[in-house]
Scaffold this motif. Structure first.
Motif, PDB file in Angstrom:
ATOM      1  N   VAL A  15       0.735  -1.278   0.087  1.00 42.41           N
ATOM      2  CA  VAL A  15       0.130   0.147  -0.041  1.00 42.41           C
ATOM      3  C   VAL A  15       0.900   1.227  -0.047  1.00 42.41           C
ATOM      4  CG1 VAL A  15      -1.581   1.592   1.463  1.00 42.41           C
ATOM      5  CG2 VAL A  15      -1.957  -1.143   0.961  1.00 42.41           C
ATOM      6  N   LEU A  16       1.821   1.349   0.858  1.00 41.36           N
ATOM      7  CA  LEU A  16       2.756   2.479   0.965  1.00 41.36           C
ATOM      8  C   LEU A  16       3.419   2.638  -0.217  1.00 41.36           C
ATOM      9  CD1 LEU A  16       4.118   1.970   4.572  1.00 41.36           C
ATOM     10  CD2 LEU A  16       2.677   3.719   3.718  1.00 41.36           C
ATOM     11  N   VAL A  20       2.987   5.984  -3.249  1.00 40.12           N
ATOM     12  CA  VAL A  20       4.210   6.837  -3.751  1.00 40.12           C
ATOM     13  C   VAL A  20       4.058   7.008  -5.409  1.00 40.12           C
ATOM     14  CG1 VAL A  20       6.571   7.197  -3.694  1.00 40.12           C
ATOM     15  CG2 VAL A  20       5.908   6.490  -1.803  1.00 40.12           C
ATOM     16  N   LEU A  21       3.912   5.405  -5.971  1.00 39.32           N
ATOM     17  CA  LEU A  21       4.012   5.232  -7.164  1.00 39.32           C
ATOM     18  C   LEU A  21       2.769   6.147  -7.946  1.00 39.32           C
ATOM     19  CD1 LEU A  21       4.765   1.660  -7.870  1.00 39.32           C
ATOM     20  CD2 LEU A  21       5.940   3.744  -8.373  1.00 39.32           C
ATOM     21  N   VAL A  22       1.419   5.950  -7.125  1.00 43.11           N
ATOM     22  CA  VAL A  22       0.301   6.832  -7.559  1.00 43.11           C
ATOM     23  C   VAL A  22       0.673   8.300  -7.638  1.00 43.11           C
ATOM     24  CG1 VAL A  22      -2.059   7.290  -6.939  1.00 43.11           C
ATOM     25  CG2 VAL A  22      -1.472   5.054  -6.940  1.00 43.11           C
ATOM     26  N   PRO A 225       9.426  -1.708  -2.389  1.00 45.64           N
ATOM     27  CA  PRO A 225       8.983  -2.631  -1.398  1.00 45.64           C
ATOM     28  C   PRO A 225       7.623  -3.004  -1.558  1.00 45.64           C
ATOM     29  CG  PRO A 225      10.210  -0.521  -0.796  1.00 45.64           C
ATOM     30  CD  PRO A 225      10.066  -0.363  -2.007  1.00 45.64           C
ATOM     31  N   GLY A 226       7.785  -4.277  -1.199  1.00 46.75           N
ATOM     32  CA  GLY A 226       6.289  -4.960  -1.162  1.00 46.75           C
ATOM     33  C   GLY A 226       5.764  -5.221  -2.816  1.00 46.75           C
ATOM     34  N   HIS A 227       6.690  -5.017  -3.802  1.00 43.87           N
ATOM     35  CA  HIS A 227       6.260  -5.293  -5.188  1.00 43.87           C
ATOM     36  C   HIS A 227       7.330  -5.854  -5.829  1.00 43.87           C
ATOM     37  CE1 HIS A 227       2.189  -3.120  -5.236  1.00 43.87           C
ATOM     38  NE2 HIS A 227       3.026  -2.085  -4.247  1.00 43.87           N
ATOM     39  N   GLY A 228       8.389  -5.636  -5.297  1.00 42.83           N
ATOM     40  CA  GLY A 228       9.582  -6.277  -6.061  1.00 42.83           C
ATOM     41  C   GLY A 228      10.289  -5.202  -6.947  1.00 42.83           C
TER      42      GLY A 228
END
Length: 256
Positions: A15-16, A20-22, A225-228
């Protein structure tokens, strides 16, 4: 920790990172022009770097190819139309020439990545911000619905040899969510296109999973982080963008 808790253990990081990406992506989409081109170039260059690493290219190969991909993506909107495809594909051929194995896979997937990035630029520059928001919404809705439905409902695997975590419940939930996005953005004419784009995005995710399994890696990198890696996060978006680019070129797109 219970098995149920394990299923959601990566949710906070996901989610975090997604937030940031969004925020960064939304700013680039809103600004458009060179800002969006640079954003796509950075993402595309990073993905080509990851792909080159996964398929056997060391740092002396992967870093220059990633940089070359980024430069090509910034330049391609401004070159004459007859040179656009050669500029894009030159990056992939340069990478292929430096690899010792899996060259056909690299040529096919790398070319698709470069064309997908260009497809995003075309969508923003030619079709406008609304079309980009629609595409992003379809892919995000597909991913989020698939994530929660797959972990909540479980059930038979969609393609266990390629993507062992994906379930049919999550896959179908993604199609339904995409149909809802189409209904909101353009009514019934856009529902079918949204579902087909959702399927294309899922196939893009499966293709990247197949490459990771062949390469023996869990993630394309550890940048997010969390997505690779970037490929882990944007593989579906790239496939959706490529599908829309090709469909728009051959049949045209409905009005939003």
């Amino acid at each position: 920790m219970s098995l149920s808790a394990n299923k959601w253990s990566d949710l906070r990081a996901r989610v975090l990172s997604a937030l940031v990406l969004v925020l960064v992506g939304a700013a680039a989409i809103w600004l458009g022009g060179i800002w969006f081109h640079v954003f796509v170039a950075l993402v595309g260059g990073g993905m080509m770097w990851e792909l080159t690493r996964m398929l056997g290219g060391g740092p002396k190969v992967a870093i220059p190819i990633g940089a070359l991909a980024g430069v090509a993506m910034v330049c391609v909107p401004y070159v004459p139309w007859e040179f656009k495809l050669p500029v894009l594909l030159a990056v992939t051929f340069a990478g292929v020439s430096q690899l010792k194995k899996d060259r056909l896979i690299y040529l096919a997937y790398g070319s698709a990545l470069m064309l997908s990035c260009y497809g995003l630029i075309v969508l923003r520059d030619v079709r406008g911000i609304y079309w980009v928001l629609w595409l992003v919404s379809v892919v995000v809705a597909t991913d989020v619905a698939g994530y929660f439905a797959g972990r909540t409902l479980g059930g038979p695997k969609f393609w266990p040899k390629v993507s062992p975590k994906k379930t049919w419940s999550g896959t179908v939930a993604g199609w339904i969510a995409a149909a809802g996005v189409g209904l909101v953005f353009g009514g019934l004419p856009l529902v079918v296109l949204s579902m087909l784009t959702s399927l294309a995005s899922q196939m893009g995710d499966a293709a990247e999973s197949a490459i990771k399994r062949r390469s023996g890696v869990k993630d394309s990198s550890d940048l997010i982080p969390g997505h690779g890696g970037l490929l882990d996060r944007f593989d579906a978006m790239m496939a959706g963008a490529l599908f829309v680019l090709l469909l728009g070129a051959v049949l045209g797109l409905p009005a939003l």
